[in-house]
Write an enzyme that holds these catalytic residues in place. Structure first.
Site, PDB file in Angstrom:
ATOM      1  N   TYR B  22       0.829  -1.205   0.000  1.00 49.77           N
ATOM      2  CA  TYR B  22       0.000   0.000   0.000  1.00 49.77           C
ATOM      3  C   TYR B  22       0.859   1.250   0.000  1.00 49.77           C
ATOM      4  CZ  TYR B  22      -3.599  -3.363   0.950  1.00 49.77           C
ATOM      5  OH  TYR B  22      -4.430  -4.439   0.840  1.00 49.77           O
ATOM      6  N   CYS B  23       0.206   2.347  -0.312  1.00 55.49           N
ATOM      7  CA  CYS B  23       0.839   3.661  -0.309  1.00 55.49           C
ATOM      8  C   CYS B  23       1.578   3.870   1.024  1.00 55.49           C
ATOM      9  CB  CYS B  23      -0.221   4.734  -0.494  1.00 55.49           C
ATOM     10  SG  CYS B  23       0.345   6.393  -0.164  1.00 55.49           S
ATOM     11  N   PRO B  24       2.757   4.409   1.039  1.00 53.25           N
ATOM     12  CA  PRO B  24       3.522   4.940  -0.096  1.00 53.25           C
ATOM     13  C   PRO B  24       4.521   3.948  -0.693  1.00 53.25           C
ATOM     14  CG  PRO B  24       4.579   5.604   1.928  1.00 53.25           C
ATOM     15  CD  PRO B  24       3.444   4.686   2.314  1.00 53.25           C
ATOM     16  N   MET B  25       4.425   2.664  -0.332  1.00 62.54           N
ATOM     17  CA  MET B  25       5.474   1.723  -0.735  1.00 62.54           C
ATOM     18  C   MET B  25       5.719   1.631  -2.255  1.00 62.54           C
ATOM     19  SD  MET B  25       6.783   0.924   1.986  1.00 62.54           S
ATOM     20  CE  MET B  25       7.887  -0.330   1.350  1.00 62.54           C
ATOM     21  N   ASP B  49      -2.879  -1.801  -5.045  1.00 59.91           N
ATOM     22  CA  ASP B  49      -3.452  -0.703  -4.260  1.00 59.91           C
ATOM     23  C   ASP B  49      -4.381   0.121  -5.152  1.00 59.91           C
ATOM     24  OD1 ASP B  49      -4.040   1.491  -2.746  1.00 59.91           O
ATOM     25  OD2 ASP B  49      -1.970   2.123  -2.410  1.00 59.91           O
TER      26      ASP B  49
END
Lengths: 139, 86
Positions: B22-25, B49
């Site tokens: 998920y964000c920010p990955m 995501d």
């Protein structure tokens, strides 16, 4: 390419629920070539003490649910706070400041802080950085 | 378009599997990959995501890199980002 952007975040809370958005926004910003400046003040400074990020809890009565929340975070493949800090470090454009007044107030010595702290500054110095930032947040 | 022609044309150097992240990955991982690339080279990212499309558009919009592809199939998003600038 658009000109370099800057974000400034005042980190006022050392609890898990607030520290996550701080490091997620900072790392997302850093990845987007936005220089992120994080000013840890009052309870936020707890996060910069050695082991502070690891031991951050949910606030108030929700504290008892910290373990469950960390479990959910892990299940969702969301990094731990120390891992997010490492990511910020690797990105290289995220600066971490400890509030000098809070250090006096909370009797915190420089050697108690994690080495990732870039500088210990006062409010005026941080405002000088934050004044012309494109994003300014208080978390 | 044939995969090899596409790779040749866009010089895709690396494919990042960000499914389940998920964000920010996905954005951070892509940024890391782009750092090690030369201008004109590209990275392909697979993600699940649901917010990633807007994130990738915003990333490219702000950093000046090129979003060559943004597609979705069976809940998996594919993005191809070409590095622009040093």
């Amino acid at each position: 390419m658009s000109e370099k952007k800057k974000m400034a975040i005042i980190v006022h809370s050392g609890t898990l629920d607030k520290l996550y958005p701080v490091f997620m926004l900072a790392s997302a910003g850093g990845a987007m070539d936005v220089d992120a400046h994080l000013f840890f003040t009052f309870w936020g400074l707890d996060a910069l003490k050695k082991g502070g990020l690891d031991s951050a809890k949910l606030p108030g009565v929700m504290r008892v649910g910290t373990g469950m929340m960390k479990g959910r975070i892990k299940d969702a493949n969301v990094p731990t706070l120390p891992a997010l800090l490492d990511m910020c470090n690797e990105l290289g454009n995220i600066k971490i400041y400890a509030c000098s007044t809070t250090m006096e107030l909370m009797k915190v010595k420089e050697e108690e802080l994690i080495p990732e702290v870039d500088d210990i500054v006062g409010a005026a110095a941080f405002l000088d950085i934050a004044m012309d930032a494109d994003v300014q947040l208080f978390i | 378009m044939d995969e090899s022609i596409m790779s040749e044309r866009h010089k895709i150097k690396e494919t990042l599997d960000c499914k389940g992240l998920y964000c920010p990955m996905p954005i951070v991982k892509m940024k890391k990959a782009l750092k090690g690339m030369a201008e004109g080279e590209a990275v392909r990212i697979l993600a699940t995501d649901s917010g990633s499309k807007r994130d990738f558009e915003a990333f490219c919009n702000k950093t000046g890199n090129n979003l060559l592809e943004a597609s979705e199939e069976d809940g998996v998003f594919t993005y191809v980002v070409e590095k622009v600038g040093a």
